[in-house]
Design a protein around this motif. Structure first.
Motif, PDB file in Angstrom:
ATOM      1  N   UNK A 160       0.826  -1.208   0.000  1.00 15.83           N
ATOM      2  CA  UNK A 160       0.000   0.000   0.000  1.00 15.83           C
ATOM      3  C   UNK A 160       0.859   1.255   0.000  1.00 15.83           C
ATOM      4  N   UNK A 161       1.998   1.198   0.668  1.00 18.80           N
ATOM      5  CA  UNK A 161       2.866   2.372   0.768  1.00 18.80           C
ATOM      6  C   UNK A 161       3.974   2.369  -0.278  1.00 18.80           C
ATOM      7  N   UNK A 162       3.904   1.459  -1.236  1.00 19.02           N
ATOM      8  CA  UNK A 162       4.951   1.338  -2.238  1.00 19.02           C
ATOM      9  C   UNK A 162       4.707   2.282  -3.414  1.00 19.02           C
ATOM     10  N   UNK A 163       5.730   3.051  -3.791  1.00 17.90           N
ATOM     11  CA  UNK A 163       5.604   3.901  -4.974  1.00 17.90           C
ATOM     12  C   UNK A 163       5.475   3.058  -6.242  1.00 17.90           C
ATOM     13  N   UNK A 164       6.087   1.887  -6.249  1.00 18.89           N
ATOM     14  CA  UNK A 164       5.963   0.994  -7.402  1.00 18.89           C
ATOM     15  C   UNK A 164       4.520   0.538  -7.573  1.00 18.89           C
ATOM     16  N   UNK A 232      -1.227  12.030  -3.939  1.00 15.60           N
ATOM     17  CA  UNK A 232      -1.367  12.474  -5.322  1.00 15.60           C
ATOM     18  C   UNK A 232      -0.393  13.625  -5.589  1.00 15.60           C
ATOM     19  N   UNK A 233       0.349  13.533  -6.691  1.00 15.30           N
ATOM     20  CA  UNK A 233       1.333  14.545  -7.035  1.00 15.30           C
ATOM     21  C   UNK A 233       2.682  14.348  -6.366  1.00 15.30           C
ATOM     22  N   UNK A 234       2.805  13.316  -5.525  1.00 14.96           N
ATOM     23  CA  UNK A 234       4.062  13.054  -4.825  1.00 14.96           C
ATOM     24  C   UNK A 234       5.160  12.700  -5.822  1.00 14.96           C
ATOM     25  N   UNK A 235       6.349  13.247  -5.626  1.00 11.60           N
ATOM     26  CA  UNK A 235       7.478  12.900  -6.492  1.00 11.60           C
ATOM     27  C   UNK A 235       7.944  11.489  -6.162  1.00 11.60           C
ATOM     28  N   UNK A 236       8.028  10.667  -7.189  1.00 12.66           N
ATOM     29  CA  UNK A 236       8.274   9.239  -6.991  1.00 12.66           C
ATOM     30  C   UNK A 236       9.782   8.960  -6.952  1.00 12.66           C
ATOM     31  N   UNK A 237      10.418   9.491  -5.944  1.00  9.71           N
ATOM     32  CA  UNK A 237      11.879   9.407  -5.847  1.00  9.71           C
ATOM     33  C   UNK A 237      12.375   8.010  -5.486  1.00  9.71           C
ATOM     34  N   UNK A 238      11.501   7.159  -4.966  1.00  8.31           N
ATOM     35  CA  UNK A 238      11.886   5.796  -4.603  1.00  8.31           C
ATOM     36  C   UNK A 238      11.513   4.787  -5.689  1.00  8.31           C
ATOM     37  N   UNK A 239      10.806   5.257  -6.702  1.00  8.05           N
ATOM     38  CA  UNK A 239      10.206   4.350  -7.679  1.00  8.05           C
ATOM     39  C   UNK A 239      11.233   3.495  -8.403  1.00  8.05           C
ATOM     40  N   UNK A 240      12.286   4.124  -8.947  1.00 10.35           N
ATOM     41  CA  UNK A 240      13.256   3.366  -9.722  1.00 10.35           C
ATOM     42  C   UNK A 240      13.937   2.301  -8.869  1.00 10.35           C
ATOM     43  N   UNK A 241      14.282   2.659  -7.648  1.00 11.82           N
ATOM     44  CA  UNK A 241      14.944   1.694  -6.769  1.00 11.82           C
ATOM     45  C   UNK A 241      14.019   0.527  -6.435  1.00 11.82           C
ATOM     46  N   UNK A 242      12.728   0.811  -6.210  1.00 12.59           N
ATOM     47  CA  UNK A 242      11.776  -0.260  -5.910  1.00 12.59           C
ATOM     48  C   UNK A 242      11.595  -1.180  -7.115  1.00 12.59           C
ATOM     49  N   UNK A 243      11.519  -0.584  -8.317  1.00 11.01           N
ATOM     50  CA  UNK A 243      11.403  -1.382  -9.539  1.00 11.01           C
ATOM     51  C   UNK A 243      12.644  -2.255  -9.726  1.00 11.01           C
ATOM     52  N   UNK A 244      13.820  -1.654  -9.573  1.00 13.19           N
ATOM     53  CA  UNK A 244      15.069  -2.403  -9.759  1.00 13.19           C
ATOM     54  C   UNK A 244      15.154  -3.576  -8.783  1.00 13.19           C
ATOM     55  N   UNK A 249      14.873  -9.366  -7.823  1.00 19.04           N
ATOM     56  CA  UNK A 249      14.341 -10.466  -7.012  1.00 19.04           C
ATOM     57  C   UNK A 249      13.431 -11.393  -7.811  1.00 19.04           C
ATOM     58  N   UNK A 250      13.300 -11.119  -9.120  1.00 21.18           N
ATOM     59  CA  UNK A 250      12.439 -11.937  -9.985  1.00 21.18           C
ATOM     60  C   UNK A 250      11.016 -12.048  -9.441  1.00 21.18           C
ATOM     61  N   UNK A 251      10.490 -10.918  -8.978  1.00 23.64           N
ATOM     62  CA  UNK A 251       9.118 -10.913  -8.485  1.00 23.64           C
ATOM     63  C   UNK A 251       8.176 -11.335  -9.613  1.00 23.64           C
ATOM     64  N   UNK A 252       7.128 -12.103  -9.313  1.00 21.98           N
ATOM     65  CA  UNK A 252       6.296 -12.683 -10.364  1.00 21.98           C
ATOM     66  C   UNK A 252       5.412 -11.691 -11.108  1.00 21.98           C
ATOM     67  N   UNK A 253       5.288 -10.468 -10.587  1.00 21.77           N
ATOM     68  CA  UNK A 253       4.378  -9.506 -11.208  1.00 21.77           C
ATOM     69  C   UNK A 253       5.059  -8.550 -12.181  1.00 21.77           C
ATOM     70  N   UNK A 254       6.392  -8.560 -12.280  1.00 16.23           N
ATOM     71  CA  UNK A 254       7.095  -7.536 -13.061  1.00 16.23           C
ATOM     72  C   UNK A 254       7.893  -8.165 -14.203  1.00 16.23           C
ATOM     73  N   UNK A 255       7.885  -7.476 -15.350  1.00 19.17           N
ATOM     74  CA  UNK A 255       8.616  -7.912 -16.541  1.00 19.17           C
ATOM     75  C   UNK A 255       9.365  -6.700 -17.105  1.00 19.17           C
ATOM     76  N   UNK A 256      10.615  -6.924 -17.529  1.00 18.46           N
ATOM     77  CA  UNK A 256      11.432  -5.834 -18.055  1.00 18.46           C
ATOM     78  C   UNK A 256      12.096  -6.289 -19.350  1.00 18.46           C
TER      79      UNK A 256
END
Length: 393
Positions: A160-164, A232-244, A249-256
Motif C-alpha cells: 500500500x505504501x509502495x511507490x511501485x 497524489x502529485x508526490x514525487x516518486x523518488x523511490x520508484x526506480x529503486x523499488x522497480x530495480x 528479485x524476480x518478483x512474479x508480477x514484473x517484466x522488463x
C-alpha cells in the motif's frame, strides 16, 4: 467526527479520493492513534476489560431467542468460558479473509482478488448471528479499489505504501488485457470502484510503463496517489529503486525488456497485437486525441523510451459489505424481520447505512459508518441492559 475528537482523536485534514467528494477525514497517526492511543485508554478508564487472542464461539439464547450469554475461547489454551450477558455486539469486519465464505457468498474469482486488510475479516460474527437465527442479507459484494501487485512472499498490505504499486496500479496510463488490447479509458483510476470493476472484466491486465514516464513521475510527481499512503502529485523518488529491486528479485508480477517485442514475449502475450496496440496508442498521444476511449489528453503519455516494464495487475479489495440486516438501533433482525433481543451488529457485519454497496464518490463512508454504528450499538445495548437490570430487581 466531533465525538471522536472529544475522545482525543486528532485530524490532519479532509480529502477526496480521486475524483470523489472531499469527505474522508484523515486521522493523525491513522488507526493506531485512533484505536490504541485515544479510544482504548478512555475505555479502560471506564473499567472496560479487553481480551485479545480470544474467540467468541457460541451465542446463548433463551427460548424466545433473547441473548443470555456468550462462550469465549482462548486461542493459546483452548480453554472456554461462558460470559452471562443480556446483550452482545458483533463487529468482526466482514468475511473478505475467509476463502470459503468468499466462494459461497460472492461471484468473484478469489484468485484475482488481493485483500489488503489486516487479515482478520474471517466472518466470525456473521456465522454466530446466522446460527442464532439472524437473516442473511446484503452479501455478495467486496469493495474493489483498482490494480494491485500480487507478491506471495510478502503480506499484501505492505505494498500500500509502495511507490511501485502506485505507479503500476493507480496511474491513468496504459493498460493491456490478456489479448494485448486496450479495453477502457484508464482514467477510471480516479474512481476506485470503476477501476476495480473495469479490471475485473478482463482475465488478465498488464500495466505498461516506459522509462520516460518513470523519470517524469520521479521529477514532476505522479498523476494519481493511493489514498493516504502515497499522495497524489508526490514525487516518486523511490520508484526506480523499488522497480530495480523487484526485477532483481524476480518478483512474479514484473517484466522488463529493452524492446516492446521482447516485453510481450516475457509476458506471454501476442507480440503482433501488443505492437499494434502500442503503435496506435502512441499515435493518439501524438495527436492529443484518444479515438478509442476518449481519455483526457493530459494522460496520453507515449510508450516509447526503453527499457519497458510490464506489471501484471490483480484487483485490490478492502473489505466485504453486509451480511446482517439491522434496525436503525443496530439490532440484528431474524428471518421474519423481528429483532433478536439483545443482539446488535456494527460496521461491515451490518447492512446498514451502506447496504451491500460502497458509495465510490464519498470516501470515508465505510469507516464513518463503522464508528457511528459501533457507538450506536453500544448506546442501545447499554439502555437495554439497564432496563433489564431494573426489571430483574
Amino acid at each position: 467526527m466531533q465525538w471522536l475528537k472529544d475522545q482525543g482523536v486528532e485530524y490532519e485534514g479532509v480529502q477526496a479520493m480521486g475524483a470523489g467528494e472531499a469527505t474522508w477525514h484523515i486521522y493523525k497517526g491513522m488507526g493506531q492513534a485512533v484505536l490504541h492511543d485515544a479510544l482504548q485508554p478512555q475505555a479502560q478508564k471506564l473499567g472496560v476489560e479487553l481480551l485479545t487472542s480470544t474467540t467468541a464461539i457460541t451465542l446463548h439464547q433463551a427460548t424466545d431467542g433473547a441473548i443470555t450469554g456468550v462462550t469465549i475461547q482462548s486461542a493459546a489454551t483452548n480453554e472456554t468460558q461462558v460470559i452471562n450477558t443480556a446483550a452482545a455486539i458483533l463487529a468482526t469486519g466482514g468475511y473478505l479473509n475467509n476463502p470459503d465464505m468468499m466462494q459461497k457468498l460472492t461471484h468473484y474469482d478469489t484468485r484475482r482478488l488481493i485483500p489488503v486488510s489486516s487479515g482478520k475479516g474471517t466472518g466470525d460474527g456473521l456465522r454466530l448471528a446466522w446460527q442464532a437465527g439472524a437473516q442473511q442479507y446484503g452479501t455478495g459484494m467486496a469493495m474493489l479499489f483498482g490494480g494491485y501487485l500480487k507478491d506471495p512472499s510478502e503480506p499484501f498490505f505492505k505494498y500500500m505504501a509502495s511507490q511501485m504499486e502506485t505507479a503500476a496500479g493507480q496511474q491513468p496510463l496504459l493498460w493491456l488485457n490478456e489479448h494485448g488490447e486496450r479495453f477502457v479509458d484508464e482514467a477510471v483510476v480516479y474512481n476506485f470502484s470503476y477501476a476495480g470493476n473495469a479490471l475485473y472484466t478482463q482475465n488478465q491486465v498488464f500495466s505498461i510503463l516506459d522509462q520516460g514516464v518513470i523519470n517524469k513521475m520521479a521529477q514532476d510527481g505522479n498523476f494519481m496517489g493511493l489514498g493516504v499512503y502515497v499522495r497524489r502529485g508526490e514525487k516518486m523518488t523511490k520508484l526506480q529503486a523499488e522497480i530495480d529491486a523487484a526485477v532483481a528479485a524476480n518478483k512474479p508480477f514484473i517484466f522488463k525488456a529493452n524492446t516492446i517485442e521482447a516485453l510481450a514475449t516475457k509476458m506471454h502475450l501476442p507480440v503482433d497485437q501488443i505492437t499494434h496496440s502500442i503503435q496506435t496508442y502512441n499515435q493518439y498521444c501524438d495527436n492529443g486525441q484518444d479515438d478509442d476511449f476518449g481519455k483526457n489528453p493530459e494522460y496520453l503519455v507515449k510508450v516509447s523510451q526503453g527499457p519497458f516494464y510490464g506489471f501484471e495487475l490483480n484487483v485490490g479489495a478492502f473489505c466485504t459489505m453486509g451480511g446482517l440486516k439491522v434496525t436503525t438501533n443496530n439490532e440484528v433482525l431474524d428471518t421474519t424481520g423481528q429483532p433478536i433481543t439483545g443482539l446488535y451488529a456494527a460496521g461491515n457485519d451490518a447492512a446498514g447505512l451502506t447496504g451491500d454497496t460502497y458509495g465510490p464518490n464519498m470516501p470515508g463512508t465505510c469507516v464513518g459508518y463503522a464508528f457511528y454504528s459501533g457507538r450506536n450499538s453500544g448506546r442501545h445495548a447499554a439502555q437495554y441492559t439497564h432496563q433489564q437490570s431494573i426489571v430483574s430487581h
